[in-house]
Design an enzyme around this catalytic site. Sequence first.
Site, PDB file in Angstrom:
ATOM      1  N   LYS A   1       0.845  -1.188   0.000  1.00  0.00           N
ATOM      2  CA  LYS A   1       0.000   0.000   0.000  1.00  0.00           C
ATOM      3  C   LYS A   1       0.885   1.246   0.000  1.00  0.00           C
ATOM      4  CE  LYS A   1      -3.694   2.091   2.822  1.00  0.00           C
ATOM      5  NZ  LYS A   1      -4.554   1.876   4.014  1.00  0.00           N
TER       6      LYS A   1
ATOM      7  N   SER B   1      -9.869   0.680   7.539  1.00  0.00           N
ATOM      8  CA  SER B   1      -9.333   0.738   6.174  1.00  0.00           C
ATOM      9  C   SER B   1      -8.953  -0.597   5.567  1.00  0.00           C
ATOM     10  CB  SER B   1      -8.118   1.673   6.129  1.00  0.00           C
ATOM     11  OG  SER B   1      -8.530   2.999   6.328  1.00  0.00           O
TER      12      SER B   1
ATOM     13  N   SER C   1      -9.113   3.065   3.439  1.00  0.00           N
ATOM     14  CA  SER C   1      -8.121   3.671   2.571  1.00  0.00           C
ATOM     15  C   SER C   1      -7.310   2.644   1.767  1.00  0.00           C
ATOM     16  CB  SER C   1      -7.160   4.534   3.397  1.00  0.00           C
ATOM     17  OG  SER C   1      -6.455   3.745   4.337  1.00  0.00           O
TER      18      SER C   1
END
Length: 485
Positions: free
Chosen positions: A70, A170, A146
Amino acid sequence: MKDGLYWAEKLRDKTISFQELLEEFKSRAQQQNKTLNAFVTMLDQEALAEYHNQEKILERPFAGLPIPLKMLGQEKKGWLSTSGSKLLLAHRATENSNYTNQLLSNGLIPFAQTNTPEFGFKNITDAQVYGPAKNPWNLDYYSGGSSGGAASAVAAGIVPIAGASDGGGSIRIPASFCGLIGLKPTRGAMPVGPGSWRGWQGAAIDFALTVSMRDTEQLFYGMRKSNSAAPYQAPITEWSHTQAADLKKLKIAVMLESPIGSQVSGEAITAVEQAYNFLLAQGHQVEILDYPLDGQALIDSYYLMNGAETAAMFAGIEQGIGRAVEKQDMELMTWGIYQYGKKIPASHYIRALNIWDQATVRMEQLFKTYDLVLSPTTAAAAPKINQELQSNEIRQSLEAAATLSELELAELIDQMFDQSLQITPYTQLANLTGQPAISLPTALTQKGLPLGIQFMAARGREDLLLQVGKLFESAYGFQLPVYYR
């Protein structure tokens, strides 16, 4: 199922080479990324070099499986580390994060980076510098946030495991939106540092998005690591276990109502009710409870922490770039959170953390009576890409955020997140109390979009989450993306 351990076995018995599998994943990514916008970098040559630098990698659990990181906190030396921000578009990591090193020790090889909203503040992924990450189930919808790029990549069948992180849901929110398994581990259970040790005062934690319980279990036990320098340490309740024990009869509390009193979709309620009936049929004890905490007070304390941490983050960035940051350096939402943080006195920040501690005590007391807490993961399925989550009035107020008082900014931040929070009010609690939680992909809406259910456990009791996850996987059935059925 072609999950991570499936490919690891193929690598181990040399049915496929690392380079062939890497090329396969890269090809899938290139074919689909124009529509999904899941990946923001592709570093396959660096991955190939890393693979050849690793000794005895075929003996490790994942045997060289390529994995995307990520683009937020999961750092690889020399790779971009932008956090989805135009201010950091040229910023590169100077060393591996300890999370990345632990991935490598498990035989996972980073090969790409996935899309994330600016600094991970949202439950959708729409960074201005990268654009929206889209849901493979229906491209008109977000994949969540996210960890939205990670969810898009896994749900599209590009990779079976993707690095993800969770500071307020997230991992679990995109898992619910995309039909994936999303485990948020106990605070202190995953590697932290060396660049950042506290991660939103322990609320944020790294792990991954997965498609099988065996991958989830193997990765959790492989990644779990205690560092004596870390400020937060997970309880050692069952750390001696190498795998989850056989499922015992459980006592499970069910919480259907929204923590903030907002509307919950009938489909989310139905998903939990069906899970409730399944658990009863399996011989478990299930009871419906009222929400035991002041959900709005917890959310307010969460926003306050975000503001204070953002102000501290930008103070560090200013030191690095040698100038003050300005409104045009960041997205408007980030500017509002930053201005709020600059107005927060230390006493208010400490009071917010005390609210977290009180909630932790209350939940740990609850877990003395119940093994698990079941709720919806999200109150509804994924929002559309074009859905309005903020009004023009809020945006105008954000433009003037620097002129507002602390109280005015607190009210503005609450309004700014209101529409988003109504979709995802259930996930933040586990971040603030440090308890583990997992989203399981058990339901589909009438429109064919995924919807998850969430289980929480006491700190250090991931074994119970893994047990119940395997029960639902084997006897109830998951609504996984088509590529894994």
